[in-house]
Every structure is written in structure tokens, then in C-alpha cells.
Design a protein around this motif. Sequence first.
Motif, PDB file in Angstrom:
ATOM      1  N   ILE A  18       4.146  -9.997 -17.455  1.00 37.93           N
ATOM      2  CA  ILE A  18       4.227  -8.639 -17.974  1.00 37.93           C
ATOM      3  C   ILE A  18       4.834  -7.748 -16.890  1.00 37.93           C
ATOM      4  O   ILE A  18       4.327  -7.688 -15.769  1.00 37.93           O
ATOM      5  CB  ILE A  18       2.842  -8.092 -18.367  1.00 37.93           C
ATOM      6  N   LEU A  19       5.938  -7.097 -17.223  1.00 38.11           N
ATOM      7  CA  LEU A  19       6.538  -6.088 -16.345  1.00 38.11           C
ATOM      8  C   LEU A  19       6.278  -4.732 -16.973  1.00 38.11           C
ATOM      9  O   LEU A  19       6.634  -4.516 -18.137  1.00 38.11           O
ATOM     10  CB  LEU A  19       8.041  -6.294 -16.197  1.00 38.11           C
ATOM     11  N   TYR A  20       5.658  -3.825 -16.240  1.00 44.34           N
ATOM     12  CA  TYR A  20       5.363  -2.523 -16.816  1.00 44.34           C
ATOM     13  C   TYR A  20       5.895  -1.398 -15.937  1.00 44.34           C
ATOM     14  O   TYR A  20       6.005  -1.528 -14.713  1.00 44.34           O
ATOM     15  CB  TYR A  20       3.857  -2.343 -17.042  1.00 44.34           C
ATOM     16  N   VAL A  21       6.273  -0.311 -16.584  1.00 47.23           N
ATOM     17  CA  VAL A  21       6.671   0.916 -15.897  1.00 47.23           C
ATOM     18  C   VAL A  21       5.936   2.074 -16.552  1.00 47.23           C
ATOM     19  O   VAL A  21       5.695   2.077 -17.763  1.00 47.23           O
ATOM     20  CB  VAL A  21       8.202   1.146 -15.949  1.00 47.23           C
ATOM     21  N   TRP A  22       5.589   3.057 -15.730  1.00 48.30           N
ATOM     22  CA  TRP A  22       4.947   4.268 -16.214  1.00 48.30           C
ATOM     23  C   TRP A  22       5.796   5.442 -15.768  1.00 48.30           C
ATOM     24  O   TRP A  22       5.716   5.891 -14.627  1.00 48.30           O
ATOM     25  CB  TRP A  22       3.535   4.356 -15.658  1.00 48.30           C
ATOM     26  N   PRO A  23       6.686   5.926 -16.628  1.00 53.60           N
ATOM     27  CA  PRO A  23       7.560   7.044 -16.242  1.00 53.60           C
ATOM     28  C   PRO A  23       6.838   8.385 -16.373  1.00 53.60           C
ATOM     29  O   PRO A  23       5.905   8.524 -17.171  1.00 53.60           O
ATOM     30  CB  PRO A  23       8.706   6.936 -17.243  1.00 53.60           C
ATOM     31  N   ASN A  24       7.290   9.364 -15.603  1.00 57.47           N
ATOM     32  CA  ASN A  24       6.766  10.712 -15.776  1.00 57.47           C
ATOM     33  C   ASN A  24       7.634  11.478 -16.771  1.00 57.47           C
ATOM     34  O   ASN A  24       8.632  10.961 -17.281  1.00 57.47           O
ATOM     35  CB  ASN A  24       6.657  11.453 -14.434  1.00 57.47           C
ATOM     36  N   ILE A  25       7.270  12.711 -17.054  1.00 60.73           N
ATOM     37  CA  ILE A  25       7.961  13.468 -18.100  1.00 60.73           C
ATOM     38  C   ILE A  25       9.374  13.864 -17.695  1.00 60.73           C
ATOM     39  O   ILE A  25      10.170  14.282 -18.540  1.00 60.73           O
ATOM     40  CB  ILE A  25       7.156  14.720 -18.505  1.00 60.73           C
TER      41      ILE A  25
END
Length: 268
Positions: free
Chosen positions: A173-180
Motif C-alpha cells: 500500500i502506497l499512501y499520500v495525504w495531501p493538504n488543501i
Amino acid sequence: MELFQDGQHVRLRSRGRGTYLHADDDGLGVSLRRLHASMNVAWAVHLYQGHYLLLQSAAYGGYLAATAAPARRGHRGRRVEQRNYYHSEVDLMLWQAVQMENLFLNSINGGNLRANRRYRPWNNGVSVDHIDDINNISTMMHWVVEVIPAREIIPRLPRPSPLPDLLLRPRLILYVWPNIHGGLITHGTFVFGGRSVFRLRSELARRLGDLAIMDLEVADLVMCLPTYDGRLIPLVVDLPRSGETLHIVVVIVGSPAYMALQYADVDA
């Protein structure tokens, strides 16, 4: 093209077979099924350069693609598959809708999407094949578009089975959490076993919570699959059986990205 509006969800029903274009749960195959109220028969429409269609599975995020490989035994023409959203050969995924007396879906590389084996129902695959006689086009190439209305809230995730799926290999699993603002809050990788989207969300929430970035509840997290044009498809079904690496974009309830998400009401 007026039958297809950018961003909507549709079902594609074979006029010749009466069954629906279905994204198989291996995340790779495409078949015809009688299922109606299933996310596997929902396809998100993306207009590409104003002239072409991209049809993305609302279940697994793969794009409907006409490959160069021969169709499997008992089927005509070339094989049709789900292709990964990061696949480099975008031309394989481009379609044109041609409306005459009936609707045809033409692959940009030649041929028309067709159902197979009217009189052999166990052969339920789809393929791409050329028209032999323009005055006598097979009804197996005729399609009916059914628009799926949107629902306002995300569907409930399926509860996990109490029995482990021991036949599946763990996946990355590759995950990213972008900001607004389009920047990055955090990203990472981990290995996950099984298909349960419910358990995957819990595991991802735990890992993000361990970073102490914010007080994050499991219900605040929505997992999404990316698209070629930067849109996001909510992941609301169990993971495909293929075990391929999964790219997850983290969206938080109440954020601008969350408000832009669209959900297909497949029960309507």
C-alpha cells in the motif's frame, strides 16, 4: 458524446446479451454479468481532450482498455481489461461513442467493444472486434447507457469476513495525504494482507494517528484512488484479488477534497 457527461457514473448494458459490463474482482478482467446494484458495474466517465472517453471502474479505479492481446478462447477479437490508473499507454484506454440507430464504443486503436457468445452464456467475456459488414453489424456491438444517479453520502464499507483469505499474497500500500494547497502532509508505504477495505481503513488511520499530526478518528478518513486528471474515486469495496500495489490518496471528512467526491447510487 452527449450520452456521456463528464464526471457522471453509468452502466453499460449489452443489447445483445441483456447483461452489464462488469469490472471483475481480480482487478484485471472485464466480463458481462446480470448484477445491477453493484459498484462493479458502475463506470465513471471522464472526457479526454474533448473527443474521447475514459471509463474508470468505480469499484477498483482501473480504466477500461482494449489491449493488443488476442481475446481468450471462445471470444472474438482482442482482449479487454482493466488497466491501472498509472499505466503509461493511455491510448489503450481511449474510446469514442458513435450513436447511429444504436450506440457503439470504438477503441481509438481500432475495433468496437462487443459482447460474446449469445448462444453460449458461459462465455461471458467482452472484447474488441472489427465490423465485417457495415450493413450487417452484430447486435453484440450494441450498447445501452444507463445513467446512475449520485448519492449524497459515502456508502457503508463492507464488514470484514471473520475468516482470513489465506490464498492471497500480501500487497504493498502506497499512501499520500495531501493538504488543501496541493502540498504533502505525509506519505508512506506498508504491507497489507487480505482484501478487507474496512480493515485497511482502520490500519491506515492507526498509522496516521501514530504520527500525531492530528486527532484522527477512523470514520474521518476516506480512502480514494487517483485518476489521470487529478480527480479522486472513493474506495468503497473490498480490494481486488490481484494483489497488485494499491495507491491510496487520503481524504479527511469535511475537507474541500471530501466535498468534491462523487458516489454512485447503484441501488437506485
